[in-house]
Design an enzyme around this catalytic site. Structure first.
Site, PDB file in Angstrom:
ATOM      1  N   THR A   1      37.543   2.995 -61.609  1.00 13.60           N
ATOM      2  CA  THR A   1      37.867   2.519 -60.265  1.00 13.60           C
ATOM      3  C   THR A   1      38.200   1.037 -60.306  1.00 13.60           C
ATOM      4  OG1 THR A   1      37.057   2.285 -57.977  1.00 13.60           O
ATOM      5  CG2 THR A   1      35.410   2.029 -59.702  1.00 13.60           C
TER       6      THR A   1
ATOM      7  N   ASN B   1      37.675  -0.529 -57.364  1.00 14.52           N
ATOM      8  CA  ASN B   1      37.010  -0.911 -56.116  1.00 14.52           C
ATOM      9  C   ASN B   1      35.531  -1.218 -56.397  1.00 14.52           C
ATOM     10  OD1 ASN B   1      35.612  -0.801 -53.632  1.00 14.52           O
ATOM     11  ND2 ASN B   1      37.228   0.439 -52.715  1.00 14.52           N
TER      12      ASN B   1
ATOM     13  N   ASP C   1      37.801  10.126 -55.334  1.00 13.74           N
ATOM     14  CA  ASP C   1      38.828   9.909 -54.334  1.00 13.74           C
ATOM     15  C   ASP C   1      38.219  10.218 -52.973  1.00 13.74           C
ATOM     16  OD1 ASP C   1      41.657   9.071 -54.402  1.00 13.74           O
ATOM     17  OD2 ASP C   1      41.842  10.778 -53.044  1.00 13.74           O
ATOM     18  N   ALA C   2      38.448   9.316 -52.020  1.00 12.82           N
ATOM     19  CA  ALA C   2      37.827   9.490 -50.704  1.00 12.82           C
ATOM     20  C   ALA C   2      38.869   9.287 -49.610  1.00 12.82           C
ATOM     21  CB  ALA C   2      36.695   8.484 -50.527  1.00 12.82           C
TER      22      ALA C   2
ATOM     23  N   PHE D   1      37.340   1.246 -44.054  1.00 16.94           N
ATOM     24  CA  PHE D   1      37.153   1.633 -42.655  1.00 16.94           C
ATOM     25  C   PHE D   1      35.687   1.590 -42.202  1.00 16.94           C
ATOM     26  CE2 PHE D   1      41.125   3.913 -43.944  1.00 16.94           C
ATOM     27  CZ  PHE D   1      41.989   3.246 -43.085  1.00 16.94           C
ATOM     28  N   ASP D   2      34.817   1.018 -43.013  1.00 21.43           N
ATOM     29  CA  ASP D   2      33.390   0.948 -42.645  1.00 21.43           C
ATOM     30  C   ASP D   2      33.140   0.347 -41.249  1.00 21.43           C
ATOM     31  OD1 ASP D   2      32.366   2.231 -44.842  1.00 21.43           O
ATOM     32  OD2 ASP D   2      31.820   0.406 -45.925  1.00 21.43           O
TER      33      ASP D   2
ATOM     34  N   HIS E   1      29.339  10.097 -47.598  1.00 25.35           N
ATOM     35  CA  HIS E   1      30.104  11.117 -48.307  1.00 25.35           C
ATOM     36  C   HIS E   1      30.033  10.886 -49.823  1.00 25.35           C
ATOM     37  CE1 HIS E   1      32.210   7.467 -47.375  1.00 25.35           C
ATOM     38  NE2 HIS E   1      33.232   7.755 -48.162  1.00 25.35           N
TER      39      HIS E   1
HETATM   40  P1  ITT Z   1      39.990   3.460 -56.497  1.00 28.40           P
HETATM   41  O1  ITT Z   1      40.378   2.347 -57.413  1.00 28.40           O
HETATM   42  O2  ITT Z   1      38.675   4.086 -56.880  1.00 28.40           O
HETATM   43  O3  ITT Z   1      41.086   4.507 -56.293  1.00 28.40           O
HETATM   44  P2  ITT Z   1      40.390   2.900 -53.650  1.00 28.40           P
HETATM   45  O4  ITT Z   1      39.914   1.733 -52.825  1.00 28.40           O
HETATM   46  O5  ITT Z   1      41.868   3.106 -53.770  1.00 28.40           O
HETATM   47  O6  ITT Z   1      39.693   2.764 -55.078  1.00 28.40           O
HETATM   48  P3  ITT Z   1      40.117   5.608 -52.517  1.00 28.40           P
HETATM   49  O7  ITT Z   1      41.515   5.934 -52.910  1.00 28.40           O
HETATM   50  O8  ITT Z   1      39.045   6.571 -52.886  1.00 28.40           O
HETATM   51  O9  ITT Z   1      39.671   4.165 -53.084  1.00 28.40           O
HETATM   52  O10 ITT Z   1      39.948   5.396 -50.968  1.00 28.40           O
HETATM   53  C1  ITT Z   1      41.035   5.320 -50.102  1.00 28.40           C
HETATM   54  C2  ITT Z   1      40.758   4.387 -48.970  1.00 28.40           C
HETATM   55  O11 ITT Z   1      39.878   5.044 -48.051  1.00 28.40           O
HETATM   56  C3  ITT Z   1      40.066   3.078 -49.345  1.00 28.40           C
HETATM   57  O12 ITT Z   1      41.001   2.104 -49.683  1.00 28.40           O
HETATM   58  C4  ITT Z   1      39.340   2.742 -48.050  1.00 28.40           C
HETATM   59  O13 ITT Z   1      40.204   2.078 -47.167  1.00 28.40           O
HETATM   60  C5  ITT Z   1      39.012   4.121 -47.479  1.00 28.40           C
HETATM   61  N1  ITT Z   1      37.631   4.490 -47.851  1.00 28.40           N
HETATM   62  C6  ITT Z   1      37.215   5.324 -48.813  1.00 28.40           C
HETATM   63  N2  ITT Z   1      35.882   5.402 -48.865  1.00 28.40           N
HETATM   64  C7  ITT Z   1      35.426   4.573 -47.907  1.00 28.40           C
HETATM   65  C8  ITT Z   1      34.149   4.186 -47.468  1.00 28.40           C
HETATM   66  O14 ITT Z   1      33.040   4.620 -48.051  1.00 28.40           O
HETATM   67  N3  ITT Z   1      34.077   3.311 -46.474  1.00 28.40           N
HETATM   68  C9  ITT Z   1      35.172   2.821 -45.875  1.00 28.40           C
HETATM   69  N4  ITT Z   1      36.413   3.122 -46.224  1.00 28.40           N
HETATM   70  C10 ITT Z   1      36.553   3.987 -47.250  1.00 28.40           C
END
Ligand code: ITT
Length: 191
Positions: free
Chosen positions: A12, A14, A70-71, A148-149, A175
């Site tokens: 990741t 992030n 992925d979230a 989006f927290d 989640h």
């Molecule tokens: P990776 O490097 O792990 O891909 P990412 O930030 O791109 O990191 P994701 O693709 O999983 O992460 O998430 C997509 C977006 O959804 C992420 O940029 C956030 O804006 C939002 N998101 C995901 N999980 C979240 C959480 O727990 N709280 C708030 N926003 C979240």
């Protein structure tokens, strides 16, 4: 401290996701290291397929036991938008854009979904999912967390957004923590 062989790599970029994962996995005595390599991110409407493809690609690139997560945020009144496109939508319209789309909308139910895909060398990826139900708040509240927290109030969280919670509290509802706990149970028992 950590039993031998209980080290996994979280692919990741992030740091917030990594810090959340580190705490959850420590509950199961699994150590985790952050691996900042670029794993492929396919376009798909299923988080599970995106995470599995990412894990397969990452193992090919580094030959280590890895997981990818992925979230996405799914808003019911917007037919599940932004869902798998959450990253792009966050970078473009952000939390303010979502609040604008939700102006005058009474039905504010939404959920976060997480898919954690683990794969080791010579293993096919295995996926674990978690879901946090809640509502889109009327305005941004709080300053911790990421993404989006500040606009998501999880059910049972006393009308506080994720951004108004400590990382430990967020892990009680999130989640990501749910998916990671499922992964950790499997990783520490079934293998
Ligand atoms: P990776 O490097 O792990 O891909 P990412 O930030 O791109 O990191 P994701 O693709 O999983 O992460 O998430 C997509 C977006 O959804 C992420 O940029 C956030 O804006 C939002 N998101 C995901 N999980 C979240 C959480 O727990 N709280 C708030 N926003 C979240």
């Amino acid at each position: 401290m950590f039993p031998r062989g209980r080290l996994v790599f979280f692919v990741t970029c992030n740091i917030h996701k990594f810090n959340e994962a580190r705490r959850v996995l420590a509950e199961y005595k699994v150590a985790v290291a952050m691996l900042k390599i670029k794993a492929v991110e396919i376009q798909d409407d299923k988080l599970e397929s995106i995470a599995k493809a990412g894990a397969t690609d990452a193992v090919k690139k580094c030959g280590l036991p890895v997981f990818v997560e992925d979230a996405g945020l799914f808003i019911e009144a917007l037919n599940g938008f932004p869902g798998p496109y959450s990253s792009y939508v966050y970078r473009t319209i952000g939390t303010k854009g979502i609040l604008k789309l939700m102006e005058n909308v009474d039905k504010r139910d939404a959920y976060f979904q997480s898919a954690v895909a683990f794969s080791g060398p010579k293993e096919t990826p295995k996926c674990f999912q978690g879901k946090a139900k809640g509502k889109i708040s009327m305005e941004e509240c709080g300053s911790s967390g990421f993404g989006f927290d500040p606009i998501f109030e999880p059910s049972g969280g006393h009308k506080r957004t994720f951004a108004e919670m400590t990382p430990i509290e967020k892990n009680e509802y999130s989640h990501r923590a749910e998916a990671l706990r499922k992964f950790a149970k499997w990783y520490t028992s079934a293998r």
